[in-house]
Design an enzyme around this catalytic site. Structure first.
Site, PDB file in Angstrom:
ATOM      1  N   GLU A  53       0.819  -1.211   0.000  1.00 59.23           N
ATOM      2  CA  GLU A  53       0.000   0.000   0.000  1.00 59.23           C
ATOM      3  C   GLU A  53       0.852   1.259   0.000  1.00 59.23           C
ATOM      4  O   GLU A  53       0.523   2.247  -0.668  1.00 59.23           O
ATOM      5  CB  GLU A  53      -0.951   0.024   1.209  1.00 59.23           C
ATOM      6  N   HIS A 121     -12.648  -6.031   6.978  1.00 58.12           N
ATOM      7  CA  HIS A 121     -13.292  -5.635   5.719  1.00 58.12           C
ATOM      8  C   HIS A 121     -14.520  -4.801   6.030  1.00 58.12           C
ATOM      9  O   HIS A 121     -15.488  -4.807   5.291  1.00 58.12           O
ATOM     10  CB  HIS A 121     -13.658  -6.854   4.866  1.00 58.12           C
TER      11      HIS A 121
END
Ligand SMILES: Cc1ncc(C[n+]2csc(CCOP(=O)(O)OP(=O)(O)O)c2C)c(N)n1
Ligand SMILES: [Mg+2]
Lengths: 351, 366
Positions: A53, A121
């Protein structure tokens, strides 16, 4: 009508074709998958990045330094946290260089609960994002707005964070995207990759048009008289439903889709609260130092003597995560009945 | 006191490592002047010396400015001139992807001086004046920014430039311009994940990036010695694991540095693939003003060393050298006096440039 994943795909295609986007990248963004939610299928400039990321955000910043346009994706906002200092730098680069180095980039990332995604999530990022000066932060609640806001994000000369309520990815809208075919099936046959072998598949893009949904402009989705409910993303749709339900009970709710978290549309919010005298701010990020608190603070400061009730923030419980079992998720995230009860209570409150 | 002793010990280790690893060009040469400087022309050698002196005098001026109370903080590059000056000279200078990008850290003065930055601009930066062309009084000394030369803004967080550099290199690759991206940073910072990010993304097979990835190894991260922090034999080994061309050089020697940079830059421009250089060098005034900014004994002084060689070889006369130092002393002193008269940024300007085109960013006015 397009769903949100298709709307994003079409906006990105519009960006490639008309706005100079040369890189759309992130984990599994390119072929063969085209994104964890299929939002990047069939595009020309997509590519798969390493699983890193910080590398994704650093790459986007470097591309922006050259003046070229890119859209970077963080697969889930749950994994954006290790890039926060880079996001801060993207937000402060223009400022610290005294106006010399703009950072025109878009980072998109799915946010929020609602898909039984458990701890990693289901995170929200809007409250965190509101603490990144220099960024613009948008969050659509419909495919139509997703299309228009993403186009505005790509055109904007500043870094823009495009938060996608992941539970709405497959939800269809009520408004046609300009250029979109009327028939759902036809759109699907044009822009959805087939299941199975996709190596020979190519999308047939509709003749898409520009759609200006300016960043910083809220929308009144339900006009009403007795209370103002300000929300965005998934909970906006919940608030719309509640407003429709309460109408039969004679309760008139004005719902505002903020659409842009920063720089937010205070004039629309303020005018509405001045009219109704009551305000509730609804979102699903955790409740302590929540973005709704800033709005409630401002409403209190600027409209104190016009208020008929205390402004209320309804947000996610301040617990470390969203548990997998529905009992846990539902107890952590604002539920419809809870919001409805709060609206009734605030409407009944008198000074 | 203890810090100083171990510092000296550490620097000895570094130079012995360098010498063992590679025989340094300057050391090897015994015969003619040409050999002594590996064939570099006299004008270039004198030019490098001039710029190295200028950079050193400037840094010492910055320290004086700090010590006189005219600045809040000093960090800079005394000890990195033999590395930074050749880098600045060899950079293809200009704006946009057709030219080289530089993602520097907070020891970039020699490179900027070699690229043509006037001394006074560095002084405006450390004295946080509105006239400071890098940040308009918003950031620390040595946090340079020159978009017209593709010098990316220096940011304090260690190692973040290694990730951002990938983006400019990626665009250069698309433009097939033979331009490259240079990234610099310290040895201790290589422990950050962004260093690994850089090696991974720059070296993907078939998607290699035209980058010169560098580390200036001074043996220290503030007070923490290299020895206690690394398991790898040399930092350059980490690049080798990614099939990146990689070498260790004596960054205290401008001739060796110049030749190594020239060679690696040519290779990158030709192949579009990355190279890695670990330059071993000195840190002559400690980490920053936070550690006193006093001259540290026991470390090799590259400016004095190079000057000595030029004097011995006859390329430079004692009187000429003296003149160069004095001229820059004067320039630095006068610049400080000048900058003292220049205004700071106004309080209202805090809202300027939060957004492009000065779009309002103050929520009170939304
Ligand atoms: C991410 C981050 N952590 C810590 C610091 C504080 N800090 C500034 S310089 C430094 C040491 C850096 O050492 P090195 O990378 O070897 O570079 P040098 O200063 O020796 O040139 C530290 C820890 C910082 N600026 N950024
Ligand atoms: Mg160091």
């Amino acid at each position: 009508m397009a769903n949100m994943a298709q709307a994003i795909r079409m906006a990105l295609h519009y960006g490639e074709a008309h706005l100079g986007v040369k890189d759309i990248f992130g984990q599994d963004v390119g072929a063969p998958l085209g994104g964890a939610f299929t939002a990047t299928q069939g595009l020309k400039t997509t590519w798969n990045s390493p699983l890193d990321e910080r590398g994704i955000i650093g790459m986007a910043m470097g591309i922006a330094m050259t003046g070229e346009r890119c859209v970077a994706e963080i697969q889930f906002c749950d994994y954006i946290f290790n890039t926060i200092d880079l996001l801060k730098i993207a937000g402060n680069t223009l400022w610290v260089t005294n106006g010399q180095y703009p950072m025109p980039l878009v980072v998109m990332t799915p946010v929020g609960a609602g898909i039984r995604g458990s701890i990693y999530h289901s995170h929200s990022f809007d409250a965190w994002a509101s603490r990144l000066p220099g960024w613009k932060v948008v969050m659509p609640s419909t495919p139509h707005d997703a299309y228009g806001l993403l186009i505005s994000a790509i055109k904007d000369p500043n870094p823009v964070l495009f938060l996608i309520p992941k539970a709405l990815m497959r939800v269809r809208g009520e408004e046609l995207i300009p250029g979109e075919p009327r028939e759902e099936k036809e759109l699907k046959s044009m822009v959805d990759a087939p299941i199975g072998d996709r190596s020979k598949w190519k999308p047939r893009w509709p003749e898409l048009q520009d759609l200006a949904i300016p960043i910083g402009q809220a929308q009144i989705t339900r006009p009403g008289e007795q209370i103002t409910v300000v929300s965005y993303g998934r909970h906006l749709l919940v608030c719309n439903q509640i407003a429709d339900d309460l109408r039969s009970d004679g309760i008139s709710v004005e719902v505002i889709d903020l659409r842009t978290i920063y720089p937010y549309d205070w004039q629309t919010v303020k005018a509405s609260i001045q009219k109704t005298g009551r305000a509730i701010f609804v979102n699903e990020d955790t409740e302590v130092t929540n973005f709704g608190e800033h709005l409630a603070y401002r409403a209190t400061q600027e409209l104190f003597y016009e208020l008929m009730a205390r402004p209320l923030v309804i947000a996610g419980k301040n617990v470390p995560g969203i548990g997998l079992h529905p009992n846990l998720e539902d107890a952590s995230i604002p539920q419809k009945h809870e919001i409805e009860t709060a609206i009734r209570a605030v409407v009944a409150e008198t000074p | 006191m203890q810090v100083q002793v171990s510092r000296a010990k550490n620097s000895k280790k570094i130079s012995s490592r360098v010498n063992k690893k590679k025989s340094v060009g300057v050391k090897k040469a015994t015969g003619s002047k040409k050999n002594l400087f590996s064939g570099l022309p006299k004008e270039l050698l004198l030019h490098m010396h001039d710029l190295m002196v200028k950079s050193r005098v400037l840094e010492e001026r910055l320290i004086k400015i700090y010590k006189a109370g005219d600045a809040f903080f000093w960090i800079g590059a005394p000890g990195e001139e033999a590395w930074g000056v050749p880098l600045g000279l060899l950079t293809k200078k200009g704006q946009g992807p057709k030219y080289d990008y530089l993602h520097l850290h907070y020891r970039g003065t020699p490179t900027l001086v070699a690229m043509g930055m006037p001394m006074i601009d560095s002084i405006r930066l450390i004295m946080n004046r509105s006239t400071d062309p890098s940040t308009g009084g918003r950031n620390f000394s040595n946090h340079y920014c020159y978009p017209q030369w593709n010098v990316a803004p220096v940011s304090s967080p260690i190692e973040v430039q290694y990730g951002m550099a990938l983006g400019t290199a990626h665009v250069q690759k698309r433009h097939k311009s033979q331009a490259l991206t240079v990234v610099t940073g310290g040895d201790a910072g290589t422990a950050e994940g962004d260093f690994a990010t850089c090696l991974v993304w720059a070296s993907r097979r078939g998607q290699e990036l035209p980058m010169l990835i560098t580390v200036q190894n001074n043996g220290w991260g503030i007070s923490t010695a290299f020895e206690g922090q690394h398991g790898e034999t040399e930092i350059a080994d980490r690049a080798r694991a990614f099939n990146i061309r990689s070498r260790v050089i004596n960054g205290n020697d401008p001739v060796e540095t110049y030749l190594a940079l020239q060679e690696e830059m040519a290779a990158i421009r030709k192949t579009g693939k990355p190279s890695f250089i670990e330059a071993r060098l000195s840190r002559l005034y400690g980490h920053s003003s936070a550690s006193g900014a006093n001259f540290v004994g026991g470390e090799l002084d590259c400016v004095r060393e190079f000057e000595k060689k030029l004097l011995t070889s006859g390329y430079l006369k004692e009187s000429q050298a003296k003149k160069i130092w004095e001229a820059y002393e004067k320039e630095g002193f006068e610049a400080q006096q000048q900058v003292r008269t220049e205004p700071g940024p106004s309080s209202e300007s805090i809202w300027d440039h939060v957004y492009a085109d000065n779009e309002n960013a103050d929520w009170r006015k939304f």
